[in-house]
Design a protein around this motif. Structure first.
Motif, PDB file in Angstrom:
ATOM      1  N   GLU A  11     -37.907  64.124 -61.796  1.00  0.00           N
ATOM      2  CA  GLU A  11     -38.637  65.129 -61.039  1.00  0.00           C
ATOM      3  C   GLU A  11     -38.106  66.515 -61.397  1.00  0.00           C
ATOM      4  O   GLU A  11     -36.953  66.674 -61.803  1.00  0.00           O
ATOM      5  CB  GLU A  11     -38.498  64.877 -59.536  1.00  0.00           C
ATOM      6  CG  GLU A  11     -39.200  63.603 -59.070  1.00  0.00           C
ATOM      7  CD  GLU A  11     -39.140  63.448 -57.560  1.00  0.00           C
ATOM      8  OE1 GLU A  11     -38.336  64.170 -56.935  1.00  0.00           O
ATOM      9  OE2 GLU A  11     -39.872  62.616 -57.016  1.00  0.00           O
ATOM     10  N   GLU A  12     -38.951  67.500 -61.223  1.00  0.00           N
ATOM     11  CA  GLU A  12     -38.572  68.864 -61.573  1.00  0.00           C
ATOM     12  C   GLU A  12     -37.458  69.379 -60.664  1.00  0.00           C
ATOM     13  O   GLU A  12     -37.454  69.116 -59.454  1.00  0.00           O
ATOM     14  CB  GLU A  12     -39.794  69.780 -61.475  1.00  0.00           C
ATOM     15  CG  GLU A  12     -39.574  71.151 -62.055  1.00  0.00           C
ATOM     16  CD  GLU A  12     -39.147  71.094 -63.507  1.00  0.00           C
ATOM     17  OE1 GLU A  12     -37.924  71.054 -63.745  1.00  0.00           O
ATOM     18  OE2 GLU A  12     -40.018  71.070 -64.389  1.00  0.00           O
ATOM     19  N   THR A  13     -36.513  70.082 -61.253  1.00  0.00           N
ATOM     20  CA  THR A  13     -35.435  70.706 -60.480  1.00  0.00           C
ATOM     21  C   THR A  13     -35.334  72.204 -60.757  1.00  0.00           C
ATOM     22  O   THR A  13     -34.491  72.882 -60.185  1.00  0.00           O
ATOM     23  CB  THR A  13     -34.074  70.067 -60.836  1.00  0.00           C
ATOM     24  OG1 THR A  13     -33.813  70.269 -62.238  1.00  0.00           O
ATOM     25  CG2 THR A  13     -34.060  68.582 -60.524  1.00  0.00           C
ATOM     26  N   THR A 225     -40.606  71.130 -56.846  1.00  0.00           N
ATOM     27  CA  THR A 225     -39.887  69.879 -57.147  1.00  0.00           C
ATOM     28  C   THR A 225     -40.801  68.657 -57.138  1.00  0.00           C
ATOM     29  O   THR A 225     -40.351  67.563 -57.508  1.00  0.00           O
ATOM     30  CB  THR A 225     -38.753  69.646 -56.137  1.00  0.00           C
ATOM     31  OG1 THR A 225     -39.295  69.573 -54.807  1.00  0.00           O
ATOM     32  CG2 THR A 225     -37.720  70.761 -56.219  1.00  0.00           C
ATOM     33  N   ARG A 229     -40.879  66.418 -64.322  1.00  0.00           N
ATOM     34  CA  ARG A 229     -39.979  67.312 -65.044  1.00  0.00           C
ATOM     35  C   ARG A 229     -40.545  67.651 -66.425  1.00  0.00           C
ATOM     36  O   ARG A 229     -41.128  66.801 -67.092  1.00  0.00           O
ATOM     37  CB  ARG A 229     -38.589  66.669 -65.203  1.00  0.00           C
ATOM     38  CG  ARG A 229     -37.545  67.638 -65.752  1.00  0.00           C
ATOM     39  CD  ARG A 229     -36.143  67.048 -65.687  1.00  0.00           C
ATOM     40  NE  ARG A 229     -35.156  68.017 -66.151  1.00  0.00           N
ATOM     41  CZ  ARG A 229     -34.643  68.985 -65.397  1.00  0.00           C
ATOM     42  NH1 ARG A 229     -35.027  69.102 -64.136  1.00  0.00           N
ATOM     43  NH2 ARG A 229     -33.740  69.821 -65.881  1.00  0.00           N
TER      44      ARG A 229
END
Length: 436
Positions: A11-13, A225, A229
């Motif tokens: 997942e995007e951070t 988030t 990603r």
């Protein structure tokens, strides 16, 4: 400490945020020459439209540039609500006239976006469709830096002086789309509220609704988030709502609550209150641009593209009457109440907070889902926005033709926290034929 390099993140951070340096205040137009002289430029193209040129501000700008030994030429062929045809003509004009060291855009979003296209296509090879967002264009990234571009807005609305987007109509497809890349962002934004004093109230109203929708859509966009990603090379301009964009959007909404109605109804007055309202609207437009230009917009803007692109006979008051058009600020607002009913359940607290910022004294509705739509409807009634898509010439029978244009805007729809289907978009458009 050791860095956990073996952690696999799915997942995007990471979120990104960017905005140009800003010079704001009455009389700021007269400092553009000094600012451009810092970049060592000697030949500049001033990009504007014929209406703004007739008011004299571009010539005043050219005179100011001359004080710093900067030669300039005024191109006033910008088309209000630019098209691929008008942008191609502007680019061709700039190419024929030789090399430019930099550009100044003075006007509304149409002038600023046209200047972005000129800057891109005179700095690098290719044509518009090479850079326009997928699936309409090839979505190529600019291969290198662009020339200095100073953006001087004359309307309080698009926030284009802050953003990395360039929006236009593709005439052959009857759809509005754009180019999105961080290299398009202006080098400097110069905001002079005095430039907006001659705006008709209808233009102030439409442009202000663009500010409102920028802030609201950005504030209710998917949280950053929740996206998959991305590798660094694939990071996009729209990264979802995030802590920094939220701050700018909240401030923009508060300024709208304070000054929007005054700017529409008293905007051409010369008293201190009217001037303050104009300044607040210019600041709100820039702040909202600093928000949505990074987090993104969603359903109202996606719907706006076919609404504007497929216009029939509608000619709005306060705008040029030579051809039909739906001003961008109107087109984004017409389905906003219903769009926010649709997205409410994805982030109730954000929709309610946005409603309270836009109208701090508004009475609470029995149904929380109706709070933000009711705030918008009252505002739109007060400032003379058309009553839904029916007010600009569409009927329920047109909805099947509008839906495909919206669905082409997947870059925008993906930003909505509740992803709509074709049936959802059709339902939103149908319920937006009339908003009250």
């Amino acid at each position: 400490m050791t860095y956990p390099s073996d952690v696999q993140l799915t997942e995007e951070t990471i979120f990104t945020w960017g905005a140009p340096p800003l010079k704001f205040g009455a009389g700021a137009l007269d400092e553009v020459g000094f600012e451009l002289s810092q970049f060592g430029v000697r030949r500049v193209l001033i990009v504007t439209d014929s209406g703004i040129n007739a008011l004299g501000a571009p010539q005043r700008l050219a005179d100011n540039l001359r004080r710093y030994d900067i030669e300039s030429e005024i191109f006033d062929g910008v088309h209000v609500e630019p098209t691929d045809d008008s942008m191609n003509k502007a680019v061709e004009y700039a190419r024929v006239q030789g090399e430019w060291d930099g550009f100044v855009a003075i006007g509304g979003g149409s002038a600023i976006d046209t200047a972005k296209a000129i800057n891109l296509l005179t700095s690098h090879p290719g044509e518009l469709m090479d850079y326009i967002n997928k699936p309409i264009g090839a979505a190529k990234a600019p291969p290198g830096a662009l020339k200095p571009l100073v953006a001087v807005p004359t309307t309080a609305g698009t926030g284009s002086e802050s953003t990395a987007m360039c929006v236009l109509d593709i005439l052959s497809m009857k759809v509005k789309t754009g180019i999105s890349h961080w290299r398009l962002r202006p080098t400097l934004a110069v905001i002079d509220p005095l430039l907006t004093l001659s705006l008709p109230p209808e233009v102030t109203a439409a442009s202000g609704m663009d500010i409102a929708c920028h802030a609201l859509e950005s504030y209710t966009a998917r949280w950053y988030t929740t996206f998959d990603r991305k590798p660094a090379e694939q990071r996009v301009t729209y990264c979802g709502s995030n802590p920094v964009s939220d701050l700018w959007c909240e401030k923009a909404m508060a300024l709208l609550a304070q000054s929007f109605r005054d700017a529409v109804h008293r905007g051409t007055d010369a008293d201190e209150g009217a001037l303050t309202a104009r300044a607040n609207m210019m600041m709100a437009a820039t702040f909202a641009g600093m928000g949505f230009g990074n987090s993104g917009v969603h359903i109202p803007h996606a719907n706006a593209y076919p609404i504007a692109g497929m216009v029939k006979d509608y000619r709005p008051a306060g705008y040029p009457q030579d051809e039909p058009m739906v001003p961008h600020g109107q087109s984004v607002s017409l389905t906003a109440p219903e769009a926010f009913r649709f997205s409410f359940e994805s982030a109730p607290e954000r929709h309610l907070k946005a409603a309270s910022l836009m109208a701090p004294d508004a009475e609470k509705t029995n149904d929380p889902r109706e709070q933000l739509p009711s705030v918008l409807v009252r505002l739109m009634q007060d400032i003379g926005i058309p009553n839904g898509i029916g007010g600009v010439g569409y009927s329920e029978s047109d909805v099947p033709d509008l839906v495909p244009g919206t669905m082409k805007q997947q870059r925008l729809l993906a930003t909505c926290p509740k992803t709509p289907s074709e049936d959802d978009i059709a339902d939103i458009l149908t319920k937006s034929v009339e908003n009250w």
